[in-house]
Scaffold this motif. Structure first.
Motif, PDB file in Angstrom:
ATOM      1  N   TRP A  66      -4.843  12.841 -22.652  1.00  0.00           N
ATOM      2  CA  TRP A  66      -6.073  13.557 -22.258  1.00  0.00           C
ATOM      3  C   TRP A  66      -7.087  12.629 -21.572  1.00  0.00           C
ATOM      4  O   TRP A  66      -7.083  11.408 -21.763  1.00  0.00           O
ATOM      5  N   ARG A  67      -7.914  13.306 -20.794  1.00  0.00           N
ATOM      6  CA  ARG A  67      -9.070  12.659 -20.171  1.00  0.00           C
ATOM      7  C   ARG A  67     -10.288  13.533 -20.496  1.00  0.00           C
ATOM      8  O   ARG A  67     -10.340  14.690 -20.073  1.00  0.00           O
TER       9      ARG A  67
ATOM     10  N   GLY B 277      -4.999  15.662 -14.219  1.00  0.00           N
ATOM     11  CA  GLY B 277      -6.237  16.211 -13.666  1.00  0.00           C
ATOM     12  C   GLY B 277      -6.343  17.712 -13.803  1.00  0.00           C
ATOM     13  O   GLY B 277      -7.271  18.327 -13.241  1.00  0.00           O
ATOM     14  N   ARG B 278      -5.445  18.346 -14.551  1.00  0.00           N
ATOM     15  CA  ARG B 278      -5.531  19.802 -14.743  1.00  0.00           C
ATOM     16  C   ARG B 278      -6.646  20.114 -15.749  1.00  0.00           C
ATOM     17  O   ARG B 278      -6.700  19.540 -16.812  1.00  0.00           O
ATOM     18  N   LEU B 279      -7.547  21.027 -15.366  1.00  0.00           N
ATOM     19  CA  LEU B 279      -8.691  21.380 -16.216  1.00  0.00           C
ATOM     20  C   LEU B 279      -8.221  22.211 -17.392  1.00  0.00           C
ATOM     21  O   LEU B 279      -7.580  23.254 -17.225  1.00  0.00           O
ATOM     22  N   LEU B 280      -8.558  21.743 -18.604  1.00  0.00           N
ATOM     23  CA  LEU B 280      -8.203  22.481 -19.817  1.00  0.00           C
ATOM     24  C   LEU B 280      -9.426  23.130 -20.462  1.00  0.00           C
ATOM     25  O   LEU B 280      -9.323  24.224 -21.048  1.00  0.00           O
ATOM     26  N   PHE B 281     -10.575  22.469 -20.371  1.00  0.00           N
ATOM     27  CA  PHE B 281     -11.805  23.032 -20.939  1.00  0.00           C
ATOM     28  C   PHE B 281     -12.995  22.474 -20.159  1.00  0.00           C
ATOM     29  O   PHE B 281     -13.026  21.295 -19.809  1.00  0.00           O
TER      30      PHE B 281
ATOM     31  N   ALA C 137     -17.464  23.073 -20.183  1.00  0.00           N
ATOM     32  CA  ALA C 137     -18.649  23.760 -20.715  1.00  0.00           C
ATOM     33  C   ALA C 137     -19.205  24.715 -19.671  1.00  0.00           C
ATOM     34  O   ALA C 137     -19.039  24.503 -18.467  1.00  0.00           O
ATOM     35  N   PRO C 138     -19.810  25.822 -20.112  1.00  0.00           N
ATOM     36  CA  PRO C 138     -20.347  26.795 -19.137  1.00  0.00           C
ATOM     37  C   PRO C 138     -21.291  26.161 -18.120  1.00  0.00           C
ATOM     38  O   PRO C 138     -21.332  26.602 -16.974  1.00  0.00           O
ATOM     39  N   LEU C 139     -22.038  25.138 -18.534  1.00  0.00           N
ATOM     40  CA  LEU C 139     -22.981  24.511 -17.599  1.00  0.00           C
ATOM     41  C   LEU C 139     -22.251  23.814 -16.457  1.00  0.00           C
ATOM     42  O   LEU C 139     -22.736  23.777 -15.323  1.00  0.00           O
ATOM     43  N   LEU C 140     -21.052  23.285 -16.757  1.00  0.00           N
ATOM     44  CA  LEU C 140     -20.303  22.572 -15.730  1.00  0.00           C
ATOM     45  C   LEU C 140     -19.450  23.496 -14.879  1.00  0.00           C
ATOM     46  O   LEU C 140     -19.166  23.187 -13.713  1.00  0.00           O
ATOM     47  N   ARG C 141     -19.002  24.596 -15.452  1.00  0.00           N
ATOM     48  CA  ARG C 141     -18.059  25.503 -14.808  1.00  0.00           C
ATOM     49  C   ARG C 141     -16.839  24.693 -14.336  1.00  0.00           C
ATOM     50  O   ARG C 141     -16.223  24.005 -15.135  1.00  0.00           O
ATOM     51  N   ASP C 142     -16.535  24.755 -13.062  1.00  0.00           N
ATOM     52  CA  ASP C 142     -15.378  24.007 -12.572  1.00  0.00           C
ATOM     53  C   ASP C 142     -15.787  22.756 -11.815  1.00  0.00           C
ATOM     54  O   ASP C 142     -15.025  22.222 -11.017  1.00  0.00           O
ATOM     55  N   ARG C 143     -17.036  22.278 -12.053  1.00  0.00           N
ATOM     56  CA  ARG C 143     -17.507  21.071 -11.370  1.00  0.00           C
ATOM     57  C   ARG C 143     -16.686  19.861 -11.823  1.00  0.00           C
ATOM     58  O   ARG C 143     -16.498  19.639 -13.016  1.00  0.00           O
ATOM     59  N   ALA C 144     -16.206  19.119 -10.888  1.00  0.00           N
ATOM     60  CA  ALA C 144     -15.444  17.913 -11.197  1.00  0.00           C
ATOM     61  C   ALA C 144     -16.406  16.762 -11.479  1.00  0.00           C
ATOM     62  O   ALA C 144     -17.442  16.622 -10.813  1.00  0.00           O
ATOM     63  N   LEU C 145     -16.074  15.974 -12.475  1.00  0.00           N
ATOM     64  CA  LEU C 145     -16.893  14.824 -12.845  1.00  0.00           C
ATOM     65  C   LEU C 145     -16.156  13.556 -12.430  1.00  0.00           C
ATOM     66  O   LEU C 145     -14.940  13.426 -12.639  1.00  0.00           O
TER      67      LEU C 145
ATOM     68  N   ALA D  29      -3.359  23.039 -27.199  1.00  0.00           N
ATOM     69  CA  ALA D  29      -4.274  24.010 -27.804  1.00  0.00           C
ATOM     70  C   ALA D  29      -5.160  23.342 -28.843  1.00  0.00           C
ATOM     71  O   ALA D  29      -6.367  23.645 -28.953  1.00  0.00           O
ATOM     72  N   GLN D  30      -4.586  22.421 -29.609  1.00  0.00           N
ATOM     73  CA  GLN D  30      -5.366  21.726 -30.625  1.00  0.00           C
ATOM     74  C   GLN D  30      -6.420  20.823 -29.980  1.00  0.00           C
ATOM     75  O   GLN D  30      -7.546  20.711 -30.459  1.00  0.00           O
ATOM     76  N   ALA D  31      -6.059  20.192 -28.872  1.00  0.00           N
ATOM     77  CA  ALA D  31      -7.023  19.337 -28.174  1.00  0.00           C
ATOM     78  C   ALA D  31      -8.175  20.157 -27.616  1.00  0.00           C
ATOM     79  O   ALA D  31      -9.356  19.770 -27.718  1.00  0.00           O
ATOM     80  N   VAL D  32      -7.841  21.320 -27.016  1.00  0.00           N
ATOM     81  CA  VAL D  32      -8.904  22.197 -26.484  1.00  0.00           C
ATOM     82  C   VAL D  32      -9.786  22.687 -27.612  1.00  0.00           C
ATOM     83  O   VAL D  32     -11.038  22.724 -27.489  1.00  0.00           O
ATOM     84  N   ALA D  33      -9.160  23.065 -28.739  1.00  0.00           N
ATOM     85  CA  ALA D  33      -9.963  23.553 -29.874  1.00  0.00           C
ATOM     86  C   ALA D  33     -10.897  22.469 -30.395  1.00  0.00           C
ATOM     87  O   ALA D  33     -12.038  22.736 -30.784  1.00  0.00           O
ATOM     88  N   THR D  34     -10.414  21.230 -30.393  1.00  0.00           N
ATOM     89  CA  THR D  34     -11.266  20.126 -30.870  1.00  0.00           C
ATOM     90  C   THR D  34     -12.487  19.940 -29.975  1.00  0.00           C
ATOM     91  O   THR D  34     -13.622  19.791 -30.440  1.00  0.00           O
TER      92      THR D  34
END
Length: 450
Positions: A139-140, A98-102, A104-112, A63-68
């Motif tokens: 984290w990645r 590889g589990r998505l935690l956060f 940005a709205p522009l990326l949605r669920d697009r994998a990079l 949670a702290q990593a996502v908040a950061t």
């Protein structure tokens, strides 16, 4: 309006405006080159991504990593130009599995997909993006932003620089306009002086501008007025002299016409007719000379043709030979077989006809006359010399003046022949001078033409 007319004010405005456009273009080029140079040294996105990775490496709580990362997304979104909350710099956070935690709205669920530790380029819906991946602890994290092409950088730089240039434009333009307006005030004063003068007033302006740039103009105007005054005075004197010279043959014509009408016998009629014809010939000759002077004074200079001066001179001497032979004079030419030169034939003909007419008409019978043509290194030299009585030394300075006939009371003519010669020489860009004649006797007229 002054701005839309052809004026110095409009020119200054356009020059200053063009200068500011040039400054903007130079600044754009400088900032672009500086930006490209900074990319070659260190990519800002890599520094941001690696810094964020170091911060996340010390965090173990999900949670702290996502908040950061969310905080970073919000902060950098507001820091970007335009203040767009969604930002152009976007982040994506995954764990090591590889589990998505956060995202940005522009990326949605697009994998990079990017290699760790360096910036790569990938396409997102037709837009090239720079992507940086940092692996830190559990984290990645991915950081991505649109590739900064020239088309994207220039508008941003323009929005940053243009307000300062717009502020500086009036600060530069107004002083320049005032400097020109004040600098042209003496020119307006000079214009008003000229407008107040009468057409007959050709005296110097007496205007002494303080500005060094306007002093040559005032001096040139005074010089022009002085030349005009001298020209008008000369023309007035010329008209008066011409009227005086024409008065005598006209009076003779009137007298002889009256005598011819009242002649009692054929002898008187024949004598009156001869006197009448002589007066008419003198008046005609004087009129022709006056026309020649007027033509030489005012006619525009035409393009001179290339002629064979030696051949041309032979024709002129052939025309004058009968008059010389009638007085038993020896008229000869010393010239090369062929001499090509660029010269105006009409002006040169006036010179030769008058010099030869003077030599034939004002020297005793049996006089020898020699015409010499020579082509030196640069000028064309033409001489007419005789072995007659010559011209007294006291009159040599006045022989080229108009209506000067010398002290000899028997001298015929109006005194215009040598004036025509000098004017024609000036027209041809040369000079004529008086010197001794053949073997140190008589008179010699020497013409030098470029």
């Amino acid at each position: 309006m002054t701005l839309w007319r052809r004026s110095l004010s409009r020119r200054i405005f356009l020059v200053v405006l063009a200068s500011f456009v040039l400054v903007l273009a130079v600044l754009q080029a400088y900032m672009w080159l500086n930006f490209r140079q900074s990319l070659a040294v260190s990519q800002p996105l890599s520094r941001l991504g690696s810094g964020l990775g170091e911060a996340l490496a010390a965090i173990d709580d999900e949670a702290q990593a996502v908040a950061t990362v969310q905080a970073m997304q919000t902060i950098y979104g507001h820091l970007r130009l335009g203040g767009n909350p969604t930002g152009t710099l976007v982040f994506r956070l995954e764990d090591r599995q590889g589990r998505l935690l956060f995202s940005a709205p522009l990326l949605r669920d697009r994998a990079l997909d990017a290699p760790p530790g360096r910036v790569s380029t990938m396409d997102m819906e037709g837009v090239p993006y720079w992507v940086y991946r940092a692996d830190a602890g559990r984290w990645r994290v991915y950081a991505a932003e649109p590739e900064r092409t020239l088309a994207r950088v220039v508008p941003n730089n323009t929005r940053a620089v243009l307000p300062y240039l717009l502020i500086a434009l009036p600060l530069v333009l107004v002083p320049a306009w005032l400097a020109v307006a004040l600098g042209l005030r003496p020119l307006r004063q000079l214009t008003q002086r000229l407008q107040r003068r009468s057409p007959d007033d050709l005296t110097p302006l007496g205007f002494q501008p303080r500005h060094a740039e306007l002093q040559p103009l005032a001096e040139a105007l005074d010089g022009l007025l002085s030349k005009l005054k001298a020209r008008i005075d000369r023309e007035r004197a010329f008209i008066q002299d011409a009227a005086h010279e024409l008065r005598t043959p006209m009076a003779v014509i009137a007298t002889q016409a009256h005598a011819l009408g009242g002649a009692a016998d054929a002898g008187q009629r024949r004598e009156a007719q001869q006197q009448l014809e002589s007066a008419i010939a003198r008046a005609s000759h004087l009129t022709q000379q006056l026309l020649d002077l007027a033509r030489l004074d005012d006619a525009p200079t035409a393009a001179a043709p290339l002629i064979d001066v030696a051949h041309w001179l032979r024709q002129v001497l052939a025309d004058m030979a009968p008059a010389a032979m009638a007085r038993e004079m020896d008229l000869s030419l010393v010239a090369p077989d062929r001499l090509m030169a660029t010269v105006e034939p009409a002006a040169l003909l006036s010179i030769m006809q008058n010099l030869l007419a003077n030599a034939i008409g004002h020297t005793p019978a049996g006089t020898r006359i020699v015409v010499t043509l020579a082509d030196t290194v640069h000028p064309l030299c033409l001489s007419v010399e005789d072995d007659g009585p010559g011209i007294p030394p006291g009159e040599s300075a006045q022989v080229f003046e108009r209506f000067h006939r010398g002290a000899d009371p028997l001298t015929r003519g109006a005194g215009l022949g040598l004036a025509i010669v000098q004017q024609a020489a000036v027209r041809l860009g040369g000079e004529v001078r008086l010197g001794p004649g053949l073997e140190g006797r008589g008179a010699g007229f020497h013409l030098r033409l470029p």
